[in-house]
Design an enzyme around this catalytic site. Structure first.
Site, mmCIF file in Angstrom:
data_model
loop_
_atom_site.group_PDB
_atom_site.id
_atom_site.type_symbol
_atom_site.label_atom_id
_atom_site.label_comp_id
_atom_site.label_asym_id
_atom_site.label_seq_id
_atom_site.Cartn_x
_atom_site.Cartn_y
_atom_site.Cartn_z
ATOM 1 N N LYS A 179 0.822 -1.138 -0.128
ATOM 2 C CA LYS A 179 -0.013 -0.055 0.013
ATOM 3 C C LYS A 179 0.744 1.169 0.041
ATOM 4 C CE LYS A 179 -3.252 2.897 2.745
ATOM 5 N NZ LYS A 179 -4.237 2.837 3.965
ATOM 6 N N GLU A 181 -9.366 12.451 11.809
ATOM 7 C CA GLU A 181 -8.508 11.272 12.296
ATOM 8 C C GLU A 181 -7.668 11.504 13.558
ATOM 9 O OE1 GLU A 181 -6.568 9.092 9.213
ATOM 10 O OE2 GLU A 181 -5.539 7.773 10.404
ATOM 11 N N GLU A 193 -7.183 -2.231 2.253
ATOM 12 C CA GLU A 193 -6.770 -0.977 2.330
ATOM 13 C C GLU A 193 -6.533 -0.277 3.907
ATOM 14 O OE1 GLU A 193 -7.948 2.018 -0.353
ATOM 15 O OE2 GLU A 193 -7.255 3.623 0.850
ATOM 16 N N GLU A 214 -11.643 10.990 -5.295
ATOM 17 C CA GLU A 214 -11.764 10.888 -3.822
ATOM 18 C C GLU A 214 -10.820 12.086 -3.184
ATOM 19 O OE1 GLU A 214 -10.850 7.162 -2.336
ATOM 20 O OE2 GLU A 214 -9.482 7.798 -0.766
HETATM 21 C C1 ISJ Z 1 -4.331 11.039 3.301
HETATM 22 C C2 ISJ Z 1 -5.501 11.559 3.537
HETATM 23 O O1 ISJ Z 1 -6.508 10.853 4.366
HETATM 24 C C3 ISJ Z 1 -6.209 9.638 4.827
HETATM 25 C C4 ISJ Z 1 -6.309 8.394 3.859
HETATM 26 C C5 ISJ Z 1 -7.681 7.879 3.796
HETATM 27 C C6 ISJ Z 1 -7.902 6.931 2.537
HETATM 28 O O2 ISJ Z 1 -7.106 6.580 1.569
HETATM 29 O O3 ISJ Z 1 -8.984 6.440 2.472
HETATM 30 C C7 ISJ Z 1 -8.815 8.165 4.717
HETATM 31 C C8 ISJ Z 1 -8.286 8.912 5.795
HETATM 32 C C9 ISJ Z 1 -7.052 9.598 6.032
HETATM 33 O O4 ISJ Z 1 -6.063 8.529 6.734
HETATM 34 C C10 ISJ Z 1 -6.062 12.809 3.128
HETATM 35 O O5 ISJ Z 1 -6.984 13.493 3.561
HETATM 36 O O6 ISJ Z 1 -5.260 13.631 2.547
#
Ligand code: ISJ
Length: 377
Positions: free
Chosen positions: A128, A183, A227, A362
């Site tokens: 990952k 988070e 993931e 996303e």
């Molecule tokens: C890296 C980020 O978020 C992180 C990545 C996520 C994911 O890949 O699903 C979700 C929440 C966070 O841990 C960001 O918002 O920049």
């Protein structure tokens, strides 16, 4: 002077603020930065300095994504109050006009970086890797930190909204990290430790049926659960030398106004209360929520394909008191602000099965947290 006025003045004067649903911490006044050539060294020195400090002193601030680089931690008295920051903060200057907005890299360049990450996954180098991009907004006037913070707090009631002044001795213009992160890296209170890592995301829909359909799809998505699993496994492994009871239930859905996430509420008990929140940050950060798995190879791949200086984005931000208790959040849904420039960062976890175009969408959704706060009043 009312509480919001006092906070607004403090923020203008460079206060460090963490505003959560349940409590707010504000560290104000002249306070020495914690010295050190790297974030890791600053964390160690902060913990040592707290052992000799007055009871109302905390260390508060940010360490960068890359702990070999220096962050910005300060030692000084802090006030905490129940509930979020009192709003509105007075002195709002109204909307700032954005003159230019530029994605760096452009969406097609980010999709290429995701493809490069996928090639490394297929080659077996990583399982990952989290890759980020930025959106740079240039305004006609300087951004106002109290305005940005007010908007971030009011739009994201269940997040931790933050404003952290960043030290940069080479630079006379003040630089800030602002954002509203969902988070929790970790909260340590006495022997109890709580963590809530997140990974696996899908943009929200304004249409309620579609929104629910998306949340169901996320909860049952094999790709997103894989993931997510990398993060939970790495967090549990990093905690094990320090804790005797570690509980990690199945992931649950968590919503921000912009995105759905998978999150796991992990609880643990410290073997020894000499272990401070800062010790745990040093052991856990960066988790695969923002780095990848295995950690070392993922950090190398990020360095090779991302092409950004993350600074304190995806770093650990928070505070610790003289008892070793503290709360640290992951600096996502954040931007770096300097004068008229606001640089929004967003990243996404890439695993086998990730679709480059979906990752563009996303990351755009994740950017909305700061973008909406900065542009729509
Ligand atoms: C890296 C980020 O978020 C992180 C990545 C996520 C994911 O890949 O699903 C979700 C929440 C966070 O841990 C960001 O918002 O920049």
């Amino acid at each position: 002077m009312s509480e919001p006025e006092a906070v607004a003045l403090a923020v203008q004067a460079g206060a460090t603020v963490f505003s959560g649903e349940k409590s707010t911490l504000v560290q104000t006044g002249p306070r020495p930065p914690v010295p050190g050539g790297s974030g890791l060294e600053q964390l160690r020195r902060a913990a040592a300095a707290l052992e000799r400090a007055d009871p109302d002193v905390v260390v508060a601030g940010a360490v960068p994504f890359d702990l070999t680089r220096p962050g910005s931690l300060r030692l000084g008295p802090a006030r905490t109050a129940p509930g979020p920051l009192p709003l509105p903060l007075p002195g709002a200057r109204g909307q700032v006009t954005v003159a230019r907005s530029r994605p760096v890299p452009p969406p097609s360049g980010y999709a290429d970086a995701v493809r490069a990450g996928l090639a490394q996954i297929r080659a077996g180098r990583v399982d990952k890797v989290v890759l980020a991009r930025t959106l740079q907004l240039e305004a006609l006037d300087d951004w106002s930190i109290p305005d940005l913070l007010s908007e971030l707090v009011s739009r994201n009631p269940s997040a931790t909204a933050l404003a952290v002044p960043l030290d940069d001795p080479a630079d006379r213009q003040a630089r800030w990290l602002v954002g509203a992160t969902p988070e929790l890296l970790l909260r340590r209170r006495g022997p109890s430790v709580l963590l809530r890592p997140m990974a696996g995301s899908i943009p929200r829909s304004p249409e309620p049926d579609e929104d629910i359909r998306r949340s169901d799809a996320l909860l049952t998505s094999d790709k997103d659960r894989r993931e997510h699993r990398f993060v939970v496994d790495a967090v549990v492994e990093a905690l094990s030398p320090f804790c005797r009871t570690i509980t990690a239930p199945e992931p649950e859905l968590v919503a921000t106004p912009a995105v759905w996430h998978l999150a796991t509420r992990i609880t643990a008990l410290l073997n020894d209360t000499a272990t401070t929140s800062v010790d745990l940050v040093a052991a856990l950060h960066p988790t695969p929520a923002v780095g990848g798995s295995p950690r070392k190879a993922a950090l190398e791949v990020i360095g090779e394909v991302e092409g950004l200086d993350r600074g304190c984005y995806a770093g650990a931000v928070g505070w610790q008191d003289v008892h070793g208790d503290g709360e640290w959040v992951v600096a996502v849904r954040c931007a770096e602000v300097k004068g008229r420039t606001l640089r929004i960062f967003a990243g996404a976890g890439i695993v086998e099965g990730s679709d480059p175009d979906a990752e563009v969408v996303e990351t755009a959704a994740k950017m909305r947290t700061v973008l909406d706060a900065a542009t729509s009043r």
